[in-house]
Design a protein around this motif. Structure first.
Motif, short mmCIF file in Angstrom:
data_model
loop_
_atom_site.label_atom_id
_atom_site.label_comp_id
_atom_site.label_asym_id
_atom_site.label_seq_id
_atom_site.Cartn_x
_atom_site.Cartn_y
_atom_site.Cartn_z
N SER A 54 1.20 -5.22 -2.86
CA SER A 54 0.72 -3.64 -2.13
C SER A 54 -0.89 -4.14 -2.36
CB SER A 54 1.19 -2.55 -3.36
OG SER A 54 0.93 -2.31 -3.91
N ARG A 59 -2.28 -6.99 2.81
CA ARG A 59 -0.80 -6.78 1.51
C ARG A 59 -0.09 -8.32 2.28
NH1 ARG A 59 0.47 -0.64 4.98
NH2 ARG A 59 -0.35 0.34 2.81
N THR A 105 3.69 -11.08 3.73
CA THR A 105 3.27 -10.09 4.16
C THR A 105 4.65 -8.29 3.93
OG1 THR A 105 1.44 -11.26 5.87
CG2 THR A 105 1.96 -8.94 6.09
N MET A 106 3.87 -7.88 3.40
CA MET A 106 4.50 -6.18 3.38
C MET A 106 4.72 -5.71 4.39
SD MET A 106 3.53 -4.09 0.91
CE MET A 106 4.16 -3.91 -1.09
N HIS A 111 6.08 -1.06 2.21
CA HIS A 111 5.24 -0.09 1.55
C HIS A 111 5.95 1.52 1.05
CE1 HIS A 111 1.50 2.19 1.48
NE2 HIS A 111 0.87 1.30 0.61
#
Lengths: 162, 162
Positions: A54, A59, A105-106, A111
């Motif tokens: 984050s 991200r 990658t989030m 998130h």
């Protein structure tokens, strides 16, 4: 590593404080892990990965950089991120820049989970650590553990962030 | 565990010190574990079990008491002691008193290994922690981690030593 001089044993107070670090840390990390698992179904290690992602541009982070930032082994982070991908919290893809390395990658789901979990996690860190002690003692703990981290990172240049 | 009030986030300094605890502890335990494995073929967890047994009457402890003393789960201690038994460092036997429970007893080989390993381990704890910082800061760390351990043990009466 083998000592060349007579052993300087810890005195009783040092021994007690050293054991307190080992046991207190074990209990604290277990508690924070239990809280996150019970409320959100993620481990403390997964939570820490969400936090690092984050804070990163897009991200997203290279797996190797993520492992270094957490000071975890590559294999441990690979294992944890694989689990998170199955839960839909992150996706992995080959690095577009050079075709080598993997980028984590989030996802939006990751998130959203972090947004819900962070207040609970911070409340746990406060209740079980920060708010238990004087600000002066907590700052001293920070000085000690920063000194430890600085020494051990510098002793292992291969662990530096790339 | 869910917070009922506005989240009191950590300030920048608290956040830095909290991360230092997580990362410094990870690096420190990994280093001490690496040192013991390289020199003596035992893990830090195995070493800690040898220490606890050496301090006990007859160099023997009930497995449940050993797990509680280390604040490790029963299953983790069972796994570690099983490995140590295969290495000849401990033996396990049913408790003679009541036929329930298992007693772990350190062997002469286990004691000999502890005698050789202890100076190396203490040198590592000093070089990577105790001798890096002022006695005052180390004592403050002890106060913090004793407060953490006291809180979390009392919150989990099932973890008390029996």
């Amino acid at each position: 590593m083998a000592p060349t001089q007579p052993t300087r044993w810890l005195d009783d107070e040092q021994q007690r404080d050293w054991r307190a670090l080992v046991i207190g840390t074990t209990l604290l990390m277990d508690q924070l892990d239990d809280d996150l698992r019970a409320a959100f179904g993620v481990s403390l290690a997964e939570y820490e990965i969400l936090v690092r992602l984050s804070e990163s541009e897009g991200r997203a982070m290279r797996m190797a950089v993520l492992a270094d930032a957490l000071r975890h082994s590559r294999s441990r982070v690979t294992h944890t991120v694989a689990r998170m991908e199955r839960s839909g919290l992150v996706v992995r893809a080959a690095c577009a820049d050079d075709g080598r390395g993997i980028i984590a990658t989030m996802t939006d789901k990751g998130h959203a989970l972090l947004t819900r979990a962070a207040p609970v996690h911070v409340a746990g860190v406060r209740a079980n650590l920060v708010d238990l002690v004087s600000p002066e003692d907590f700052a001293a703990l920070g000085r000690v553990m920063n000194a430890v981290a600085d020494r051990l990172v510098s002793g292992h240049p291969d662990r530096d962030i790339r």
